[in-house]
Design an enzyme around this catalytic site. Structure first.
Site, PDB file in Angstrom:
ATOM      1  CE  LYS A  70     -60.650  19.843  -7.771  1.00  0.00           C
ATOM      2  NZ  LYS A  70     -60.247  18.958  -6.662  1.00  0.00           N
ATOM      3  NE  ARG A 125     -45.531  12.324  -0.825  1.00  0.00           N
ATOM      4  CZ  ARG A 125     -46.092  13.503  -1.031  1.00  0.00           C
ATOM      5  NH1 ARG A 125     -47.333  13.715  -0.661  1.00  0.00           N
ATOM      6  NH2 ARG A 125     -45.424  14.473  -1.583  1.00  0.00           N
ATOM      7  CD  GLU A 156     -49.783  10.883   1.476  1.00  0.00           C
ATOM      8  OE1 GLU A 156     -50.496  11.072   0.464  1.00  0.00           O
ATOM      9  OE2 GLU A 156     -49.009  11.754   1.936  1.00  0.00           O
TER      10      GLU A 156
END
Length: 633
Positions: free
Chosen positions: A288, A403, A375
């Site tokens: 990353k 969600r 979530e």
């Protein structure tokens, strides 16, 4: 002009079609990767955006475009944080400088923006399910193009990804999943799955075994031919010792892990994968922030970053004395409450920094849980804690909590459990656009029985509302905006607010403004300006509670002022204004009233600066003042 802007682009401007990538030499491919990074860093340094994840997948993007034709094959990016290089190479180089600006291109794949964007995204873990739907449609239509899902390792912590894998493996048709493994989602990955994915074949005995097997095979008749088959099956051998076991259990052919910055190797693997019938998962390892030292050394900060100095990576302007953000006030207040109350457990879904809980996690690690990008699980996990006497606080962005709707209803509110939901980024969030605007939370929460729903007018009131929620013997939710408010400093010991009581912040009799959350202070400013210009008197009520509504305060104003302006930063469909109208209708108080609502339109709001969007919609001070003028004729 920065050094990044001074460097001339030699190869990138010649790529007028993504299909041209396949014809590049290895040297030009490496040069192209450098130029793409140059453009990404230069643009994000001005506009902000998701820098580190997009820098990490430049070579992966090139390998995909070398092996597949996006005009025919369907490449589905998960989340979209990693799609900047793809945007640049699919016809958006000239417009890339408008990234995330008002009227410019989106920071996420968007079908209406380009025919090469095959699925609109913004939330994680959707790519496998979407790609599977496309692959099944392809087979039903008797077509033969490829469908590729590109999903990050952080997104693989979500249950939705495994639901897609499960169906794809049972179906058995042709589907390619590319797992981009950089060992991070936004923050450091958590949980057993991330430990499993990070296993590497670095043990000396494994390397020695591989070398001995290669030597033995080459000594056989037709050994070189056999080695060709062995190399194609090398990843299958690796899968016995690595995460391949997991994906093979889903009936996926597993290849990897391979170097995600080696275009040649990835290109070879993708060509092999195209010939495999059935679902395939290619596991690539990337870094990353690759190619930009500040992002490599601090990938969490540069995951989503504002404007910065590209040569140094430092934020423009340096340290300021700006007031604490709502997010910081939440984190500080919760920490001060939790350090004297061990029952308080802070929960986040892979967003400790974004929700203001990083310091909390460091100072009170035993009272902090990061569940990953899960979530739904976060809410039900909190419900379980609450049944055992704990006071869980679930901190999730408003748009991500959507969600978890079923879990909020059945696992928390139906059982009337004392779980506190803190919804950061309520309302318009700015440049991330419609996938991240918290436009619907007041609407989707206010009708759930047992739930107390609040929205603070400023930072000090947020602290009081958090205390109120923690003192309440049932579920409560607080929604607050992104960024700073008016700079109202919280009290050292915030006092709870009586539930269902509003706050009359301005007296008046000609017209009444009833507002909630971030719109209260703009309403006050608009009322002052309107009164100064017209001589009329305007009352302003800070409702504070969307459920239960401050009924007595609202009915009193309706009786005294026959003109009402209802203001919120939530969709007007089913939001706060709708709740007030329902109350007035139920109490037979609508007769003779003139009522107007201001809020977000019944449409998805585009991306752009918060101030610009609020002005366009008409919920800033000028828009509210204009509405008052129209209401009063």
């Amino acid at each position: 002009m920065s050094d990044f802007e001074q460097h001339s682009l030699r190869i990138l401007p010649t790529i007028t079609d993504p299909g041209m990538v396949a014809a590049l030499s290895p040297e030009d491919m490496a040069g192209l990767a450098r130029e793409i990074r140059q453009v990404i860093i230069s643009t994000v340094s001005m506009n902000g955006g998701h820098l580190a994840p997009s820098l990490g997948v430049v070579e992966l993007t090139l390998a995909l475009l070398r092996a597949f034709n996006p005009a025919r094959d369907k490449i589905v990016w998960d989340v979209g944080h990693q799609a900047y290089a793809y945007k640049i190479l699919t016809g958006r180089l000239e417009s890339f400088h408008t990234l995330r600006t008002f009227g410019g291109i989106s920071g996420f794949p968007k079908c209406c923006e380009s025919p090469y964007d095959h699925f609109g995204v913004g939330h994680s873990s959707t790519s496998i399910s979407a790609a599977l739907g496309m692959a099944m449609a392809r087979d039903m239509d008797k077509k033969d193009h490829h469908v590729i899902s590109v999903i990050g390792d952080g997104s693989m912590t979500a249950g939705l990804a495994y639901e897609g894998l499960n169906q794809a493996g049972g179906w058995g048709g042709k589907l390619i999943v590319v797992l981009n493994d950089n060992e991070m989602s936004i923050a450091k990955n958590v949980g057993a799955l991330s430990l499993f994915l990070s296993r590497k074949l670095s043990h000396r005995w494994v390397l020695r075994l591989k070398k001995d097997m290669e030597g033995w095979i080459k000594s056989l008749p037709y050994g070189q031919d056999l080695m060709g088959y062995v190399r194609r099956g090398e990843e299958s051998f690796k899968s016995f010792f690595t995460p391949g076991m997991l994906f093979e259990a889903f009936r996926f052919n597993y290849l990897g892990p391979i170097d995600g910055h080696d275009v040649e190797r990835m290109g070879q693997v993708f060509e092999e994968v195209k010939e495999i019938d059935g679902p395939v998962l290619v596991h690539v390892l990337t870094k990353k922030g690759k190619g930009y030292d500040p992002a490599e050394s601090n990938p969490t900060y540069f995951h989503g970053v504002g404007s910065f100095e590209p040569e140094t990576g430092q934020c423009e302007g340096g340290p300021t004395s700006a007031p604490a953000t709502y997010t910081e006030v939440f984190g500080n207040t919760l920490f001060h409450k939790a350090r004297t109350d061990p029952r308080i457990i802070a929960i986040t879904a892979a967003m400790p920094e974004g929700t203001g809980l990083s310091a909390f996690a460091e100072k009170l690690p035993g009272q902090f849980v990061d569940v990953g990008i899960c979530e739904q699980h976060a809410v039900t996990f909190a419900a379980g804690l609450a049944t055992q006497g704990y006071r869980p606080v679930v901190a999730i962005y408003s748009t991500f909590l959507q969600r978890s709707y079923d879990q909020i209803v059945h696992d928390v509110c139906l059982q009337n459990l004392p779980v506190t939901f803190c919804l950061d980024r309520g309302g318009l969030v700015g440049e991330d656009g419609p996938t991240h605007h918290g436009a619907f939370d007041l609407s989707y929460l206010r009708h759930i029985p047992n739930l107390v729903l609040m929205a603070p007018k400023d930072e000090a009131e947020l602290a009081r509302m958090l205390v109120t929620a923690l003192d309440h013997h049932g579920p409560a939710a607080i929604r607050y905006p992104r960024g700073v408010g008016v700079g109202a400093k919280p009290e050292l010991r915030p006092e709870p607010i009586p539930i269902g009581r509003g706050e009359l912040v301005r007296q008046g009799t000609d017209v009444a403004v009833i507002a909630v959350g971030s719109r209260v202070h703009p309403c006050l400013a608009a009322a002052e300006a309107f009164c100064a210009a017209t001589g009329k008197t305007v009352a302003v009520l800070n409702a504070r509670f969307v459920k239960p509504l401050p009924e007595d305060d609202i009915l009193d104003l309706a009786a005294r002022c026959k003109k009402l302006l209802l203001v919120e930063e939530n969709t007007v469909a089913g939001g706060f204004g709708s709740a007030v109208l329902e109350l007035l209708a139920d109490k037979d108080a609508l007769a003779g009233l003139c009522v107007r609502r201001l809020g977000l339109p019944d449409a998805f709001v585009e991306h752009g600066p918060q101030r610009t969007l609020r002005g366009k919609i008409g919920i800033d001070t000028e828009g509210i003042k204009r509405a008052l003028s129209e209401l009063c004729g």
